[in-house]
Motif scaffolding. Structure first.
Motif, PDB file in Angstrom:
ATOM      1  N   LEU A  19     -18.770 -82.803  -9.184  1.00 51.26           N
ATOM      2  CA  LEU A  19     -18.561 -82.994  -7.757  1.00 51.26           C
ATOM      3  C   LEU A  19     -17.066 -82.963  -7.475  1.00 51.26           C
ATOM      4  CD1 LEU A  19     -19.520 -83.877  -4.869  1.00 51.26           C
ATOM      5  CD2 LEU A  19     -19.208 -86.235  -5.681  1.00 51.26           C
ATOM      6  N   THR A  20     -16.663 -82.126  -6.541  1.00 55.45           N
ATOM      7  CA  THR A  20     -15.255 -82.075  -6.140  1.00 55.45           C
ATOM      8  C   THR A  20     -15.158 -82.449  -4.666  1.00 55.45           C
ATOM      9  OG1 THR A  20     -14.778 -80.374  -7.782  1.00 55.45           O
ATOM     10  CG2 THR A  20     -13.186 -80.645  -6.004  1.00 55.45           C
ATOM     11  N   THR A  21     -14.259 -83.412  -4.395  1.00 53.66           N
ATOM     12  CA  THR A  21     -13.975 -83.860  -3.039  1.00 53.66           C
ATOM     13  C   THR A  21     -12.498 -83.599  -2.758  1.00 53.66           C
ATOM     14  OG1 THR A  21     -13.437 -86.125  -3.732  1.00 53.66           O
ATOM     15  CG2 THR A  21     -15.754 -85.659  -3.211  1.00 53.66           C
ATOM     16  N   VAL A  22     -12.087 -83.879  -1.531  1.00 54.09           N
ATOM     17  CA  VAL A  22     -10.700 -83.631  -1.123  1.00 54.09           C
ATOM     18  C   VAL A  22      -9.979 -84.967  -0.945  1.00 54.09           C
ATOM     19  CG1 VAL A  22      -9.204 -82.543   0.597  1.00 54.09           C
ATOM     20  CG2 VAL A  22     -11.435 -81.531   0.063  1.00 54.09           C
ATOM     21  N   ASN A  23      -8.915 -85.180  -1.737  1.00 54.27           N
ATOM     22  CA  ASN A  23      -8.078 -86.371  -1.598  1.00 54.27           C
ATOM     23  C   ASN A  23      -7.336 -86.342  -0.264  1.00 54.27           C
ATOM     24  OD1 ASN A  23      -8.412 -87.886  -4.059  1.00 54.27           O
ATOM     25  ND2 ASN A  23      -7.262 -86.294  -5.131  1.00 54.27           N
ATOM     26  N   PRO A  24      -6.843 -87.512   0.195  1.00 57.51           N
ATOM     27  CA  PRO A  24      -6.096 -87.544   1.462  1.00 57.51           C
ATOM     28  C   PRO A  24      -4.900 -86.596   1.506  1.00 57.51           C
ATOM     29  CG  PRO A  24      -6.667 -89.771   0.811  1.00 57.51           C
ATOM     30  CD  PRO A  24      -7.042 -88.864  -0.342  1.00 57.51           C
ATOM     31  N   ASP A  25      -4.269 -86.318   0.349  1.00 57.06           N
ATOM     32  CA  ASP A  25      -3.119 -85.407   0.336  1.00 57.06           C
ATOM     33  C   ASP A  25      -3.535 -83.936   0.220  1.00 57.06           C
ATOM     34  OD1 ASP A  25      -3.864 -85.086  -2.329  1.00 57.06           O
ATOM     35  OD2 ASP A  25      -1.985 -85.866  -3.153  1.00 57.06           O
ATOM     36  N   VAL A  53     -16.044 -91.451  -2.871  1.00 58.77           N
ATOM     37  CA  VAL A  53     -16.710 -91.917  -1.657  1.00 58.77           C
ATOM     38  C   VAL A  53     -15.701 -92.025  -0.515  1.00 58.77           C
ATOM     39  CG1 VAL A  53     -18.040 -93.793  -0.617  1.00 58.77           C
ATOM     40  CG2 VAL A  53     -18.513 -93.084  -2.982  1.00 58.77           C
ATOM     41  N   ARG A  54     -14.534 -92.584  -0.799  1.00 60.20           N
ATOM     42  CA  ARG A  54     -13.468 -92.650   0.211  1.00 60.20           C
ATOM     43  C   ARG A  54     -13.168 -91.246   0.736  1.00 60.20           C
ATOM     44  NH1 ARG A  54      -8.280 -93.075  -2.658  1.00 60.20           N
ATOM     45  NH2 ARG A  54      -8.720 -90.851  -2.798  1.00 60.20           N
ATOM     46  N   ASN A  55     -13.072 -90.290  -0.173  1.00 62.25           N
ATOM     47  CA  ASN A  55     -12.760 -88.911   0.226  1.00 62.25           C
ATOM     48  C   ASN A  55     -13.846 -88.324   1.114  1.00 62.25           C
ATOM     49  OD1 ASN A  55     -10.431 -89.088  -1.290  1.00 62.25           O
ATOM     50  ND2 ASN A  55     -11.216 -87.888  -3.007  1.00 62.25           N
ATOM     51  N   ILE A  56     -15.112 -88.551   0.754  1.00 67.20           N
ATOM     52  CA  ILE A  56     -16.215 -88.008   1.560  1.00 67.20           C
ATOM     53  C   ILE A  56     -16.207 -88.623   2.951  1.00 67.20           C
ATOM     54  CG2 ILE A  56     -18.735 -87.961   1.797  1.00 67.20           C
ATOM     55  CD1 ILE A  56     -18.783 -87.674  -1.335  1.00 67.20           C
ATOM     56  N   ARG A  57     -15.924 -89.907   3.030  1.00 70.23           N
ATOM     57  CA  ARG A  57     -15.864 -90.561   4.348  1.00 70.23           C
ATOM     58  C   ARG A  57     -14.748 -89.944   5.206  1.00 70.23           C
ATOM     59  NH1 ARG A  57     -19.164 -95.095   4.466  1.00 70.23           N
ATOM     60  NH2 ARG A  57     -19.529 -96.160   2.479  1.00 70.23           N
ATOM     61  N   ASN A  58     -13.646 -89.545   4.584  1.00 71.68           N
ATOM     62  CA  ASN A  58     -12.516 -88.951   5.306  1.00 71.68           C
ATOM     63  C   ASN A  58     -12.690 -87.468   5.568  1.00 71.68           C
ATOM     64  OD1 ASN A  58     -11.090 -91.371   5.417  1.00 71.68           O
ATOM     65  ND2 ASN A  58     -10.043 -90.978   3.482  1.00 71.68           N
ATOM     66  N   ASP A  59     -13.333 -86.751   4.646  1.00 72.56           N
ATOM     67  CA  ASP A  59     -13.503 -85.301   4.749  1.00 72.56           C
ATOM     68  C   ASP A  59     -14.789 -84.948   4.008  1.00 72.56           C
ATOM     69  OD1 ASP A  59     -13.449 -82.511   4.547  1.00 72.56           O
ATOM     70  OD2 ASP A  59     -11.307 -82.434   4.115  1.00 72.56           O
ATOM     71  N   PRO A  60     -15.856 -84.629   4.704  1.00 77.70           N
ATOM     72  CA  PRO A  60     -17.154 -84.435   4.064  1.00 77.70           C
ATOM     73  C   PRO A  60     -17.338 -83.121   3.306  1.00 77.70           C
ATOM     74  CG  PRO A  60     -17.355 -84.020   6.400  1.00 77.70           C
ATOM     75  CD  PRO A  60     -15.940 -84.512   6.160  1.00 77.70           C
ATOM     76  N   ARG A  61     -16.309 -82.287   3.246  1.00 76.31           N
ATOM     77  CA  ARG A  61     -16.440 -81.018   2.521  1.00 76.31           C
ATOM     78  C   ARG A  61     -16.411 -81.287   1.014  1.00 76.31           C
ATOM     79  NH1 ARG A  61     -11.516 -77.780   4.278  1.00 76.31           N
ATOM     80  NH2 ARG A  61     -10.659 -79.883   4.085  1.00 76.31           N
ATOM     81  N   VAL A  62     -17.414 -80.769   0.299  1.00 78.85           N
ATOM     82  CA  VAL A  62     -17.515 -80.963  -1.147  1.00 78.85           C
ATOM     83  C   VAL A  62     -17.982 -79.674  -1.806  1.00 78.85           C
ATOM     84  CG1 VAL A  62     -18.078 -83.430  -0.917  1.00 78.85           C
ATOM     85  CG2 VAL A  62     -19.929 -81.760  -1.074  1.00 78.85           C
ATOM     86  N   THR A  63     -17.789 -79.618  -3.116  1.00 74.01           N
ATOM     87  CA  THR A  63     -18.438 -78.590  -3.928  1.00 74.01           C
ATOM     88  C   THR A  63     -19.159 -79.290  -5.065  1.00 74.01           C
ATOM     89  OG1 THR A  63     -16.503 -78.218  -5.309  1.00 74.01           O
ATOM     90  CG2 THR A  63     -16.767 -76.772  -3.422  1.00 74.01           C
ATOM     91  N   VAL A  64     -20.270 -78.706  -5.466  1.00 74.05           N
ATOM     92  CA  VAL A  64     -21.062 -79.191  -6.593  1.00 74.05           C
ATOM     93  C   VAL A  64     -21.298 -78.004  -7.502  1.00 74.05           C
ATOM     94  CG1 VAL A  64     -23.246 -80.208  -7.330  1.00 74.05           C
ATOM     95  CG2 VAL A  64     -22.216 -80.921  -5.163  1.00 74.05           C
TER      96      VAL A  64
END
Length: 143
Positions: A19-25, A53-64
């Motif tokens: 699972l890849t999410t986007v950090n705030p930076d 989870v923090r990242n998904i709450r801030n930016d819901p774009r993900v890759t699996v």
């Protein structure tokens, strides 16, 4: 978007997902996770205080990404499913639903009847549900 039926078997075997999410930076944050399929959603249980989870709450774009350890294409390359999607966080305060999901995943991934890895009944546990926006990779599900 529907998850192609050709990829459903990947969620019946103990294949780990990335699972890849986007950090705030804007940088990527990647985690190895267990993933299940419920209809056309990819479902994961996790602790609500984790960076993903923090990242998904801030930016819901993900890759699996899930490697198909049983399949190879005509060139001998391993097949893999890559889903770009939109995630949503359910919880906390969903202990029963989280326990049921994690028990199902423990049967598949560990061969154990119950999930007993330390956070059963956690008040911060959440479930992440991912809807596919695009399905690619190498395999019969790729267009």
């Amino acid at each position: 978007m529907e998850l192609p039926e050709s990829c459903h078997r990947l969620f019946e075997r103990p294949f780990n997902a990335v699972l890849t999410t986007v950090n705030p930076d804007g940088s990527p944050q990647t985690s190895l996770v267990w993933a299940s399929r419920e209809g056309d959603e990819i479902v994961m249980g996790m602790e609500g205080h984790r960076p993903k989870v923090r990242n998904i709450r801030n930016d819901p774009r993900v890759t699996v990404l899930i490697e198909d350890r049983d399949g190879h294409n005509a060139l001998g390359l391993p097949q893999y499913l890559l889903v770009r999607g939109t995630a949503r966080v359910i919880g906390p305060d969903i202990a029963d639903e989280f326990t049921a999901l994690m028990d199902r995943q423990a049967r598949r991934y560990l061969g154990a009847e119950r999930y007993e890895l330390g956070n059963q009944g956690s008040p911060t546990a959440v479930i992440v549900r991912i809807t596919a926006d695009r399905v690619t990779g190498i395999g019969p599900w790729a267009s």
